[in-house]
Design an enzyme around this catalytic site. Structure first.
Site, PDB file in Angstrom:
ATOM      1  N   TRP A  81       0.837  -1.202   0.000  1.00 16.56           N
ATOM      2  CA  TRP A  81       0.000   0.000   0.000  1.00 16.56           C
ATOM      3  C   TRP A  81       0.874   1.255   0.000  1.00 16.56           C
ATOM      4  O   TRP A  81       0.537   2.251  -0.633  1.00 16.56           O
ATOM      5  CB  TRP A  81      -0.908  -0.004   1.225  1.00 16.56           C
ATOM      6  CG  TRP A  81      -1.752   1.221   1.382  1.00 16.56           C
ATOM      7  CD1 TRP A  81      -2.978   1.466   0.825  1.00 16.56           C
ATOM      8  CD2 TRP A  81      -1.440   2.405   2.142  1.00 16.56           C
ATOM      9  NE1 TRP A  81      -3.445   2.706   1.194  1.00 16.56           N
ATOM     10  CE2 TRP A  81      -2.528   3.302   2.003  1.00 16.56           C
ATOM     11  CE3 TRP A  81      -0.355   2.786   2.933  1.00 16.56           C
ATOM     12  CZ2 TRP A  81      -2.543   4.546   2.630  1.00 16.56           C
ATOM     13  CZ3 TRP A  81      -0.377   4.031   3.552  1.00 16.56           C
ATOM     14  CH2 TRP A  81      -1.471   4.898   3.396  1.00 16.56           C
ATOM     15  N   HIS A  82       2.002   1.193   0.697  1.00 15.08           N
ATOM     16  CA  HIS A  82       2.866   2.362   0.792  1.00 15.08           C
ATOM     17  C   HIS A  82       3.573   2.671  -0.517  1.00 15.08           C
ATOM     18  O   HIS A  82       3.922   3.834  -0.758  1.00 15.08           O
ATOM     19  CB  HIS A  82       3.909   2.168   1.897  1.00 15.08           C
ATOM     20  CG  HIS A  82       3.384   2.429   3.269  1.00 15.08           C
ATOM     21  ND1 HIS A  82       2.708   1.477   3.998  1.00 15.08           N
ATOM     22  CD2 HIS A  82       3.425   3.542   4.047  1.00 15.08           C
ATOM     23  CE1 HIS A  82       2.357   1.989   5.169  1.00 15.08           C
ATOM     24  NE2 HIS A  82       2.773   3.240   5.228  1.00 15.08           N
ATOM     25  N   GLY A  83       3.816   1.686  -1.345  1.00 19.63           N
ATOM     26  CA  GLY A  83       4.494   1.972  -2.600  1.00 19.63           C
ATOM     27  C   GLY A  83       4.722   0.732  -3.433  1.00 19.63           C
ATOM     28  O   GLY A  83       4.822  -0.377  -2.905  1.00 19.63           O
TER      29      GLY A  83
END
Length: 500
Positions: free
Chosen positions: A345-347
């Site tokens: 989700w972060h990257g």
């Protein structure tokens, strides 16, 4: 007169046009100016909920347009899609139809998120596996805040599917919830069941304590972001991560510790300002950070860091996977999968997946430790003072190892920095390095000192600002803005989580 008129026209055009090099962010002078004007008009709608809702929606859409351009249409699409799907879920008589509709909502939201966030990543992997040119795709722009408003919208439809929420009757109310500008682009992720009851309050109630707390949070957020985070980033951290071989192991280690403070001050600074701005408008958001580097275990860290995301992952992913209800091995597997997906989700990069894996394995091992070691504690509050101190030291360094993977542009950078730390520490250079970066190290020391102070000190500072006369609050705000203007760089530094 003509040149003056042309100048005014150019300024007005710039005000109404999206500029990718200058997004509208809370710590910019333009936002503070616009927000002051916004508040003056907002107060006139104190007893007119419908007009107030429309007014805030229009400002929120303008704010998002100035952050992401034409992609504000995605926000409108998400609001329309989930509003009608949620009503269908609520009215459906058959369980299979309800399941189909909630699956449709999840598919639409994750499909939108996946296209904009992960297409470039998948294309790069395919080209590495099958040769450059196997897939040709133009670089896809990642709209600011899409990860946040997609998760908010999903929580609405899932809560209705679970019979924990009744759908809204008015689409403008849902658009207000999804687009509300304080938390729109970088959280906190506000649950519909917490926010929706506040939308049509009449009249809007802003107590003296709410106003004072709002001012306090905005000032602390500005201090964290524009003074600590931006300064140590531009003047030290970025240089270390860009060329680690040019620096000693001590400098690389200091760069990692500096980044740990930078990302905390950047992200919690945004959350502070978002919560503070919401309070000035009469809305309450949940707390998003609680001094995470005081954590004595990795479990405690995730109860204190980005609380709105960690609780979202727990309630909508971990529990949906089975949580701890399917046996120990399944519980550990669910923790690992949840954190892997949280990392993704972060990257869209392998380093984020490894960051998630590190935290997933650590959480699983800590849960196992609690089970097999008599007297093991979940949080530092339950520990003796020396055990807690050791726990904080170990947890902080484990988290910093994760931040190294999180921040580095590639795994090669991770390897180089670790090599410098373990094989080229060069301790005799420490006094020279500290003297050469005196301002940076002073801010890093001050940042950690403020972070680690007892909670009662922070509470006392809050009371001082909250109960100060309004004139003094205005003077404090002016002084903080002046200080920010003296220290800030010539270029606007977007918040780190804008890219997630």
């Amino acid at each position: 007169m003509i040149p003056a008129a042309e100048g005014i026209g150019q300024k007005l055009q710039a005000l109404l046009t999206y500029d990718s090099t200058s997004p509208l962010i809370f710590s910019s002078g333009l936002f503070l100016f616009l927000f002051a004007g916004f508040l003056l008009v907002y107060s006139a709608f104190r007893r007119a909920p419908t007009a107030r809702i429309v007014y805030v929606i229009l400002f929120s859409l303008y704010f998002y347009y100035k952050s992401s351009g034409i992609y504000f249409l995605l926000l409108l699409f998400a609001a329309a899609s989930d509003y009608w799907i949620a009503r269908g879920i609520y009215l459906a008589r058959f369980a299979w139809l309800r399941r189909t509709l909630v699956a449709l909502s999840v598919a639409v939201n994750l499909g939108m998120l996946g296209y904009f966030k992960y297409t470039n990543f998948l294309v790069d992997i395919s080209n590495q596996l099958f040769g450059q040119g196997f897939l040709q795709f133009q670089n896809i722009f990642l709209p600011v805040g899409i990860s946040f408003f997609v998760f908010q919208s999903m929580s609405y439809t899932i809560d209705i599917y679970r019979r924990q929420l009744t759908p809204l009757d008015n689409w403008t109310d849902y658009l207000f919830y999804l687009s509300f500008f304080p938390q729109l682009v970088a959280g906190p992720i506000v649950r519909a069941r917490d926010f929706i009851p506040q939308i049509r309050q009449n009249p809007v109630v802003i107590t003296r304590d709410m106003f004072g707390m709002g001012v306090f949070l905005i000032l602390t957020g500005l201090f964290k972001k524009a003074i600590i985070s931006d300064y140590i980033s531009l003047n030290f951290v970025d240089r270390i991560f860009d060329e680690p071989l040019l620096y000693s192991g001590f400098e690389c280690l200091a760069g990692i510790y500096g980044y740990a403070l930078q990302i905390y001050c950047d992200f919690s600074g945004y959350s502070d300002m978002a919560i503070g701005i919401a309070l000035l408008l009469g809305f309450r958001f949940p707390k998003n950070f609680d001094a995470p580097y005081k954590s004595a275990t990795i479990t405690e860290f995730w109860r204190r860091w980005h609380i709105s995301l960690s609780t979202w992952l727990r309630d909508y992913l971990y529990i949906s996977l089975g949580g701890n209800r399917k046996g120990r091995l399944r519980t550990y597997g669910n923790l690992l999968l949840t954190m892997l997906l949280g990392g993704l989700w972060h990257g869209a990069a392998m380093r984020f997946i490894l960051w998630g894996a590190l935290h997933g394995v650590a959480l699983a091992l800590h849960k196992l430790w609690l089970r097999v070691v008599p007297g093991a504690k979940a949080t530092g509050r339950e520990m003796h003072v020396w055990s807690r101190a050791l726990g904080i030291f170990f947890t902080f360094n484990l988290v910093c190892l994760g931040w190294l993977m999180f921040r580095a542009e590639s795994m090669q950078t991770v390897t180089l920095m670790l090599h410098q730390i373990f094989y080229n520490f060069n301790a005799p250079l420490i006094p020279q390095v500290v003297a050469g970066y005196a301002g940076v190290f002073a801010l890093i020391a001050a940042g950690y000192l403020l972070h680690l102070m007892p909670g009662r000190v922070d509470a006392a500072a809050q009371r001082l600002v909250v109960h100060a006369p309004m004139v003094l609050q205005i003077v404090m705000a002016a002084a903080m803005i002046w200080l920010v203007m003296q220290i800030k760089s010539s270029e606007i530094q977007p918040f780190i989580y804008f890219q997630f």
